[in-house]
Design an enzyme around this catalytic site. Structure first.
Site, PDB file in Angstrom:
ATOM      1  N   TYR A 166     -10.387  -8.918   5.685  1.00 45.81           N
ATOM      2  CA  TYR A 166     -10.091 -10.182   5.017  1.00 45.81           C
ATOM      3  C   TYR A 166     -10.420 -11.394   5.894  1.00 45.81           C
ATOM      4  O   TYR A 166     -10.687 -12.479   5.381  1.00 45.81           O
ATOM      5  CB  TYR A 166      -8.626 -10.232   4.585  1.00 45.81           C
ATOM      6  CG  TYR A 166      -8.335  -9.313   3.414  1.00 45.81           C
ATOM      7  CD1 TYR A 166      -8.874  -9.570   2.159  1.00 45.81           C
ATOM      8  CD2 TYR A 166      -7.530  -8.190   3.571  1.00 45.81           C
ATOM      9  CE1 TYR A 166      -8.621  -8.729   1.090  1.00 45.81           C
ATOM     10  CE2 TYR A 166      -7.261  -7.346   2.506  1.00 45.81           C
ATOM     11  CZ  TYR A 166      -7.810  -7.619   1.261  1.00 45.81           C
ATOM     12  OH  TYR A 166      -7.564  -6.780   0.207  1.00 45.81           O
ATOM     13  N   HIS A 173       0.818  -1.220   0.000  1.00 42.48           N
ATOM     14  CA  HIS A 173       0.000   0.000   0.000  1.00 42.48           C
ATOM     15  C   HIS A 173       0.852   1.271   0.000  1.00 42.48           C
ATOM     16  O   HIS A 173       0.647   2.176   0.809  1.00 42.48           O
ATOM     17  CB  HIS A 173      -0.964   0.008   1.191  1.00 42.48           C
ATOM     18  CG  HIS A 173      -2.009  -1.059   1.129  1.00 42.48           C
ATOM     19  ND1 HIS A 173      -3.081  -1.099   1.987  1.00 42.48           N
ATOM     20  CD2 HIS A 173      -2.157  -2.133   0.323  1.00 42.48           C
ATOM     21  CE1 HIS A 173      -3.834  -2.155   1.711  1.00 42.48           C
ATOM     22  NE2 HIS A 173      -3.280  -2.800   0.693  1.00 42.48           N
ATOM     23  N   GLU A 214     -13.206   1.527  -4.536  1.00 41.51           N
ATOM     24  CA  GLU A 214     -13.903   2.806  -4.584  1.00 41.51           C
ATOM     25  C   GLU A 214     -13.419   3.702  -5.709  1.00 41.51           C
ATOM     26  O   GLU A 214     -12.243   3.709  -6.060  1.00 41.51           O
ATOM     27  CB  GLU A 214     -13.687   3.580  -3.273  1.00 41.51           C
ATOM     28  CG  GLU A 214     -14.238   2.923  -2.036  1.00 41.51           C
ATOM     29  CD  GLU A 214     -13.984   3.740  -0.777  1.00 41.51           C
ATOM     30  OE1 GLU A 214     -14.492   3.325   0.286  1.00 41.51           O
ATOM     31  OE2 GLU A 214     -13.295   4.790  -0.856  1.00 41.51           O
ATOM     32  N   TYR A 256     -12.490  10.438   4.128  1.00 42.49           N
ATOM     33  CA  TYR A 256     -13.116   9.388   3.323  1.00 42.49           C
ATOM     34  C   TYR A 256     -13.309   8.082   4.089  1.00 42.49           C
ATOM     35  O   TYR A 256     -13.770   7.102   3.520  1.00 42.49           O
ATOM     36  CB  TYR A 256     -12.333   9.211   2.020  1.00 42.49           C
ATOM     37  CG  TYR A 256     -12.569  10.395   1.107  1.00 42.49           C
ATOM     38  CD1 TYR A 256     -13.494  10.330   0.086  1.00 42.49           C
ATOM     39  CD2 TYR A 256     -11.926  11.613   1.333  1.00 42.49           C
ATOM     40  CE1 TYR A 256     -13.767  11.430  -0.717  1.00 42.49           C
ATOM     41  CE2 TYR A 256     -12.181  12.719   0.540  1.00 42.49           C
ATOM     42  CZ  TYR A 256     -13.107  12.630  -0.483  1.00 42.49           C
ATOM     43  OH  TYR A 256     -13.375  13.732  -1.266  1.00 42.49           O
TER      44      TYR A 256
END
Length: 389
Positions: free
Chosen positions: A283, A170, A262, A272
């Site tokens: 998960y 990420h 998204e 957000y």
């Protein structure tokens, strides 16, 4: 266009970059993919393979139609399509070393708005440093000549995510220039650590606004509340697409957890929601509260469950597919698809999802309005999509 430069004459760029007239010189490598168009299989476009790459990650067009492409392992390539439809590639020297473990890579690459004059290129990548790993933003000047080939000169680090943390996921690292030509936006993922997305002092899990020299220029309201001065919006997860439309709206797409991918309209100062809310689940099956009216979080314009695993993001502005002008195009990784999102002003809804048979890492628009894709992974192809028939 969201990340491309309006097409200029080749003569301007050749003079500026010192590029050789013959694309076969300066150690340019021969293409490895067939240039024969692939059957449309009912899709509204024909697919032409242009060349084969090694785990490509991102691409950008230069004013003369050449491209820069990054590869996960740390290589950048200058790509020129030949008259026969294939491509000649040159490795670009002068790229800083990156850490490509896991989701790490040499990441985004975008030509500066004034590239025809400055030859400046902005690019990002993941690195190892004090405290762990993180994503950085650099800038360099592209030079190409017969004697020394293609290279970036004067490479300068402009910005570094904070803090560096452990792990290999990420990073995000997408770049988009603002319509005013004075700012750029840069995405920092939350590094699979969840809470930094809500931490005002961290740049992780945020959309950042910077000057062209990398100085923080975030939302003044957030800065007044004690946020890092580069933060424009927060509460994001893994932001892998960022693009402005012709009206100046900033669109972003990000990977959700188990479900909940998204598309967001990015507004200054907004939260957000990640990891407090999501239209997906953890998960391990644990629930995450969905976005609900009045919860204080900015909801997505579109979400997917099951996921598409979104890669790059394009706002289409070309003439080749006029029916799609203003729509979003997303590369689908696990979905192995090209995904179109209908845009109507500041609203969006699901459009088409065309199977491509391979993970699609990035999508870009060419000077003639063709749509270009890169396939993810070793042997990933550079593909040109043109009007069928």
């Amino acid at each position: 266009m969201h990340r491309t430069i309006a097409c200029a004459t080749a003569a301007i760029l050749v003079a500026a970059c010192g590029a050789p007239n013959d694309p076969a010189i300066a150690n340019g490598s021969a293409p490895q993919a067939s240039s024969a168009p692939v059957a449309t299989d009912g899709r509204p476009f024909a697919v032409t393979p242009v060349t084969t790459l090694d785990s490509p990650w991102a691409m950008t067009f230069l004013p003369d139609g050449r491209m820069l492409v990054t590869e996960k392992g740390g290589r950048m390539l200058l790509v020129q399509q030949s008259t026969g439809g294939n491509a000649v590639t040159w490795p670009v020297q002068g790229i800083p070393a990156v850490d490509s473990e896991g989701q790490g890579a040499l990441m985004d690459v975008v030509a500066a708005p004034d590239f025809a004059r400055s030859n400046l290129v902005y690019f990002s990548g993941s690195v190892t440093g004090a405290g762990g790993k993180g994503v950085k933003l650099w800038r360099g000047r592209l030079v190409h000549d017969a004697e020394q080939g293609a290279r970036l000169e004067g490479v300068t680090e402009l910005f570094s995510a904070t803090p560096f943390v452990s792990g290999d996921g990420h990073y995000s690292g997408r770049i988009a220039f603002a319509p005013d030509g004075q700012h750029l936006f840069f995405t920092n993922g939350e590094r699979q650590k969840f809470d930094p997305a809500q931490d005002p002092k961290a740049t992780l899990g945020k959309v950042l606004r910077l000057t062209l020299d990398g100085k923080p220029a975030g939302d003044p309201g957030l800065t007044a509340r004690g946020f890092h001065p580069a933060v424009w919006s927060y509460g994001h997860r893994n932001l892998l697409g960022l693009a402005f439309d012709a009206q100046g709206n900033l669109w972003e797409q990000e990977m959700g957890p188990k479900g909940g991918d998204e598309v967001n309209l990015i507004l200054p100062g907004r939260n957000y929601g990640w990891p407090k809310v999501s239209n997906g689940s953890h998960y391990d099956g644990r629930d995450i509260p969905d976005h609900k009216p009045g919860d204080g979080f900015e909801p997505p314009k579109v979400s997917w469950n099951p996921v598409i695993s979104p890669g790059g993001l394009l706002v289409y502005t070309g003439a080749m597919f006029p029916e799609w002008q203003g729509d979003l195009f997303i590369g689908g990784l696990s979905s192995e698809a090209l995904v179109r999102v209908d845009v109507n002003g500041t609203n969006a809804s699901k459009g088409d999802q065309w199977p491509m048979g391979k993970r699609i890492r990035d999508v870009e628009q060419g000077p003639d309005g063709a749509i270009w894709l890169i396939e993810d992974g070793e042997g990933g192809r550079l593909l040109k999509l043109t009007k069928a028939g």
